[in-house]
Design a protein around this motif. Sequence first.
Motif, PDB file in Angstrom:
ATOM      1  N   ALA A 184       0.793  -1.446  -0.102  1.00 37.67           N
ATOM      2  CA  ALA A 184      -0.105  -0.004  -0.298  1.00 37.67           C
ATOM      3  C   ALA A 184       1.520   1.242   0.017  1.00 37.67           C
ATOM      4  O   ALA A 184       0.401   1.803  -0.535  1.00 37.67           O
ATOM      5  CB  ALA A 184      -1.206  -0.366   0.953  1.00 37.67           C
ATOM      6  N   GLN A 185       2.142   0.863   0.474  1.00 43.13           N
ATOM      7  CA  GLN A 185       3.153   2.520   0.710  1.00 43.13           C
ATOM      8  C   GLN A 185       4.254   1.582   0.108  1.00 43.13           C
ATOM      9  O   GLN A 185       5.305   1.207   1.096  1.00 43.13           O
ATOM     10  CB  GLN A 185       3.042   2.975   2.376  1.00 43.13           C
ATOM     11  CG  GLN A 185       1.579   3.680   2.218  1.00 43.13           C
ATOM     12  CD  GLN A 185       0.769   4.857   1.911  1.00 43.13           C
ATOM     13  OE1 GLN A 185       1.499   5.503   1.194  1.00 43.13           O
ATOM     14  NE2 GLN A 185       0.015   4.567   1.517  1.00 43.13           N
TER      15      GLN A 185
ATOM     16  N   VAL B 239     -10.865   0.054   0.480  1.00 44.21           N
ATOM     17  CA  VAL B 239     -10.857   0.003  -0.519  1.00 44.21           C
ATOM     18  C   VAL B 239     -13.041   0.208  -1.132  1.00 44.21           C
ATOM     19  O   VAL B 239     -12.693   0.982  -1.915  1.00 44.21           O
ATOM     20  CB  VAL B 239     -10.120   0.687  -2.004  1.00 44.21           C
ATOM     21  CG1 VAL B 239      -8.582   0.606  -1.374  1.00 44.21           C
ATOM     22  CG2 VAL B 239      -9.613  -0.603  -1.781  1.00 44.21           C
TER      23      VAL B 239
ATOM     24  N   VAL C 205      -2.595  -1.600 -13.966  1.00 43.67           N
ATOM     25  CA  VAL C 205      -2.367  -2.241 -12.305  1.00 43.67           C
ATOM     26  C   VAL C 205      -4.111  -2.953 -12.704  1.00 43.67           C
ATOM     27  O   VAL C 205      -3.563  -4.613 -11.137  1.00 43.67           O
ATOM     28  CB  VAL C 205      -2.386  -1.012 -11.474  1.00 43.67           C
ATOM     29  CG1 VAL C 205      -3.177  -0.585 -11.276  1.00 43.67           C
ATOM     30  CG2 VAL C 205      -2.175  -1.529 -10.329  1.00 43.67           C
TER      31      VAL C 205
ATOM     32  N   ARG D 119      -5.812  -1.076  -5.379  1.00 43.55           N
ATOM     33  CA  ARG D 119      -4.736   0.212  -6.424  1.00 43.55           C
ATOM     34  C   ARG D 119      -5.326   0.283  -7.897  1.00 43.55           C
ATOM     35  O   ARG D 119      -6.309   1.637  -7.836  1.00 43.55           O
ATOM     36  CB  ARG D 119      -3.492  -0.169  -6.074  1.00 43.55           C
ATOM     37  CG  ARG D 119      -2.620   1.213  -6.695  1.00 43.55           C
ATOM     38  CD  ARG D 119      -0.981   0.671  -7.422  1.00 43.55           C
ATOM     39  NE  ARG D 119      -0.742  -0.113  -6.847  1.00 43.55           N
ATOM     40  CZ  ARG D 119       0.374  -0.468  -5.805  1.00 43.55           C
ATOM     41  NH1 ARG D 119       0.888   0.019  -7.325  1.00 43.55           N
ATOM     42  NH2 ARG D 119       1.264  -0.861  -5.206  1.00 43.55           N
TER      43      ARG D 119
ATOM     44  N   VAL E 295      -2.545  -5.842  -2.933  1.00 43.02           N
ATOM     45  CA  VAL E 295      -2.323  -4.865  -3.331  1.00 43.02           C
ATOM     46  C   VAL E 295      -2.810  -4.675  -4.453  1.00 43.02           C
ATOM     47  O   VAL E 295      -2.780  -3.235  -4.677  1.00 43.02           O
ATOM     48  CB  VAL E 295      -0.559  -4.844  -2.711  1.00 43.02           C
ATOM     49  CG1 VAL E 295      -0.720  -2.695  -3.518  1.00 43.02           C
ATOM     50  CG2 VAL E 295      -0.818  -5.146  -1.202  1.00 43.02           C
ATOM     51  N   LEU E 296      -2.747  -5.331  -5.573  1.00 39.15           N
ATOM     52  CA  LEU E 296      -2.633  -4.357  -6.517  1.00 39.15           C
ATOM     53  C   LEU E 296      -4.213  -4.192  -7.174  1.00 39.15           C
ATOM     54  O   LEU E 296      -4.585  -3.649  -8.033  1.00 39.15           O
ATOM     55  CB  LEU E 296      -1.756  -5.031  -7.799  1.00 39.15           C
ATOM     56  CG  LEU E 296      -0.815  -5.512  -7.711  1.00 39.15           C
ATOM     57  CD1 LEU E 296       0.070  -6.971  -8.488  1.00 39.15           C
ATOM     58  CD2 LEU E 296      -0.062  -3.762  -8.129  1.00 39.15           C
TER      59      LEU E 296
ATOM     60  N   ASP F 103      -6.098  -2.251   4.940  1.00 34.21           N
ATOM     61  CA  ASP F 103      -6.229  -1.474   3.659  1.00 34.21           C
ATOM     62  C   ASP F 103      -7.007  -2.135   2.245  1.00 34.21           C
ATOM     63  O   ASP F 103      -7.385  -0.834   1.806  1.00 34.21           O
ATOM     64  CB  ASP F 103      -4.549  -1.462   3.686  1.00 34.21           C
ATOM     65  CG  ASP F 103      -3.956  -0.109   5.412  1.00 34.21           C
ATOM     66  OD1 ASP F 103      -4.477   0.389   5.715  1.00 34.21           O
ATOM     67  OD2 ASP F 103      -2.692  -0.395   4.766  1.00 34.21           O
ATOM     68  N   GLU F 104      -6.603  -2.521   2.286  1.00 32.21           N
ATOM     69  CA  GLU F 104      -6.734  -3.058   0.826  1.00 32.21           C
ATOM     70  C   GLU F 104      -8.557  -3.512   0.653  1.00 32.21           C
ATOM     71  O   GLU F 104      -9.660  -2.786   0.066  1.00 32.21           O
ATOM     72  CB  GLU F 104      -6.756  -4.530  -0.148  1.00 32.21           C
ATOM     73  CG  GLU F 104      -5.431  -4.918   0.591  1.00 32.21           C
ATOM     74  CD  GLU F 104      -4.215  -4.577   1.697  1.00 32.21           C
ATOM     75  OE1 GLU F 104      -2.645  -3.486   0.940  1.00 32.21           O
ATOM     76  OE2 GLU F 104      -4.167  -5.262   2.271  1.00 32.21           O
TER      77      GLU F 104
ATOM     78  N   PRO G  11       0.324   1.804 -14.918  1.00 32.10           N
ATOM     79  CA  PRO G  11       0.151   2.551 -13.908  1.00 32.10           C
ATOM     80  C   PRO G  11      -1.642   2.225 -13.856  1.00 32.10           C
ATOM     81  O   PRO G  11      -2.330   1.867 -13.180  1.00 32.10           O
ATOM     82  CB  PRO G  11      -0.159   4.209 -12.636  1.00 32.10           C
ATOM     83  CG  PRO G  11       0.272   4.452 -14.039  1.00 32.10           C
ATOM     84  CD  PRO G  11       1.471   3.254 -14.954  1.00 32.10           C
TER      85      PRO G  11
END
Length: 909
Positions: A273-274, A458, A400, A423, A419-420, A454-455, A397
């Motif tokens: 994520a970061q 979203v 992704v 994003r 994560v992908l 975090d995922e 990007p």
Amino acid sequence: MAHMRVTDWQRRVIGRQYGAMQGQARKTRGVLVAGLLAGVACGVLAQGPAWARSASTAPAVQDVARSDGLHALPVTNVQVDALPGVAEAEPSLFIPCDGAVGLAAFWSGAELMVVVDHTLPALLHLPAEGGVFDRRERVALNGATLLRLYLPDHPHVVFARQKAGWLLCVAGAHTQGRCAPAVQEPAVHVRPQPARVLFAQSQPGQVITLPDPATGGRLFVGTTRQVEGSPDPHSAVGYAVRPAVLGVVVAADSAQLALRPTPDGPVLEAIAAQPLPVGLPARPPSASVQQGQDWLWLGFKAASAPQLVQAWHTQRDALGQAGQDPASLWTRRVAAAQAAFAAGAPQQAWALLRDLPVPPEHGVQNGALALRACAALLSGDLAGAAPLGTADWAMEPDMVLWRGAYLMASGADSAPTSVLLARGYARLEQYPAPVQAVLMPRVSWYLAQFGGVDERAVMGTLPDDPAYNLPRILLQARAGHAETARVALENLTASGDEQMADRARAQLVDFLRTHDQIGSDMAADAYGQLLAAQGAGGTQAPKGSAKAAPPEGAQANGAEGGAEGAQPGGAVGAQGGLLASLRLAYAQALAQAGQPVRAVGVLAALVPSEATPRDRLEAAWRTVLSALVFGPAQGTTDAPAHGAKARGPHAAGAGARVSGPSGSQSVPAMVRTQFLALARANMEHVPDDPLKAKLLAGLGRQLVAQGQAAQAVPVLQQADVLAIEPLMRADIEEQLAQAALQSNQRPLALRALERSALPNLPEDLAARRRYDEAQLAAASGNREGAQALLAEDESDAGLSVRGALYEQDQQWAQAVLVVGRLASRTLPEQGDLTTTQRNLVIRLASDAAAAGDAATLRNLQAWVGKRPLGAERQALFAALLRQVQKAPVVSLGVVAIPGGFDKSVKEPK
């Protein structure tokens, strides 16, 4: 008198002739020996060496028959005083393999680590010359082989690629020929790119991951299929490029980093994520989603679903009226495929693009390749979608989401995949409705099931549609709203949609097991019933080497398609995904319920897929293997003493020092042996990391305890490489030394003991090393030194080893004294004897019988009394008594036999 004078003269003549014949014979033997030596040295035996056949050589004596029947043998004069010297060959090691095998090499302390990216056969001979490479070990890894070459002087090692394999040489300052250092060789070029670093290679191999003992992190080793210069060492945030003799070696300090192979060379990137700053600054995605590369390449339009369907029908009709011009036909087919894909018909788009030639224009080519790969992905053809995982345009990007979707469908690790997907989730929400309907439920379920905090954040509020009911409940459960999630799952089990109801039942069982509301045995029964209801059956028995064959069409790599729970080509369907996830959960429940053998049969049919990502499968295998190695069914204590080999004609296993855990004796030794064999056969299913080192160390320790030292050696060698804690490595190396001694591999035992010599070792580990050193000294013929190492050791293990040394040397009287002291403190006066204690009884009885010590045998018989030893041991004990009673006895008077076993026996000083 005359007659006598003639006789004397004849005798003198005959004597001179005999002496001449003797001298001639000696010369002949010397010539023959010299000729043989010269012939062997030069490779010519029939004609002799070339240097002995010069024109100036004197002619040989002709072989003419003489009157006495003897022949004059050829005689040549001595031309040189010594044989010519043969040039010494450079020290070398040859690795036979084909052209597809890549190598990498780097220094680790006094050892040169050579990584081969294929598995070398265990019995493959590695020819070596010069003795420099004699101290080496071969360690098997998952799909690779590690050669540990002990070279403390760090010589200049040169690699040469030959037709039949790889050649390693030690090159000197003036070395010529095959071992000469290359004047010019291609080099690995480090090319920073946006958010990644490419290590460009001409012929890249594979990427092997190993633990880094120096930092506790990971080592990414990139092999090469040709000789090339390694990149210069340097450090960056989170990683460092290490010096390498061959290939690429990257030490990663962060779990975000991954090195993946590509056709151009390995690529290093951070997925999180970061993420850490790797390579050049990452390019931001398009400011407007509808103006991004994905919308342009995939043909998306801001239109309603009916309008998109109508556009697809229009393009399809126009395609049927197209002419024969190749350029026009290609353009129309791509346009029709874009319209079909945007209208939610990816199968139609894939049918149009599957056999379409690639255009020469680079810009148009990327768009067509992206459309083709995405259509293949949603059609279930993972082979056609493979460019989404490696192509440069797939790293943009704006693409992704599609890269994450490919990793999801191919069963890659869930952490980077989540994560992908997270994003690219915001872009997915703005895609045309038909595309959302195909892809968004799958992505939502995946993030709800496997994504981190975090995922999951979203996704926000999911659409109010039945397809999102299960992801919504999973989000509630993982957010801590347990009771709300449980009630919702129970309600969903009554759904009219049978597939949705089945998935809800499976999730409900998992929820109850996770929250300790049901036990593992009850969960296993529930999963078995659910599988039976699906017609799948859940209790496959392991076959062959304890690994059931995958279903027909299943591949070892989930990216190749065919995994259980996948539609043809790899697209996960609702029913297939349910079966795969049910089997995974069922296997874990079986292992936790004490049924690891059945769990192996269930897991063996699974490969990575969307419902069972690779890391989740590995975690399940780790649970099952841990149950096989360390589970409640521990090994029995029926094992030979440490280092004990055959102890003479009356030998019987003892067991004073057992390295394995002393668990329940209710499990037969044969069952325990089968458990260990099953674990060993399935170790390949877990990655090579420190967690696997613990499993391997436990497995090797129990194999040694069960007398399977030869099988324990490769297991402990692999554990030694994978362990990162110094103390744990020292313990593993001591176990390796013990196994090597018992399997008669003294050089390996010596190397293991040298590596385990750390300062401030724990007392028990230091004592075990001392026992191993004594065994090694005894095996090398230094019996006095071995006994001196243990002279002051009065512990049970020390007495057992000292007794074993006496037994190996057939000093039976001394063995009786030492083993007798061990028995005096080990055998109880009352109560049943354990298996180890029964073995000790037979050991002492065997030593006493070999020494002719009838008194010790009678005392031992009185001490054991009527306590059972087992049928075989009882028969052997009786036979030993009869043997001593038949031996001649010298009477020295009446000796009173005590009523109990004498516990005061001492060894004389």
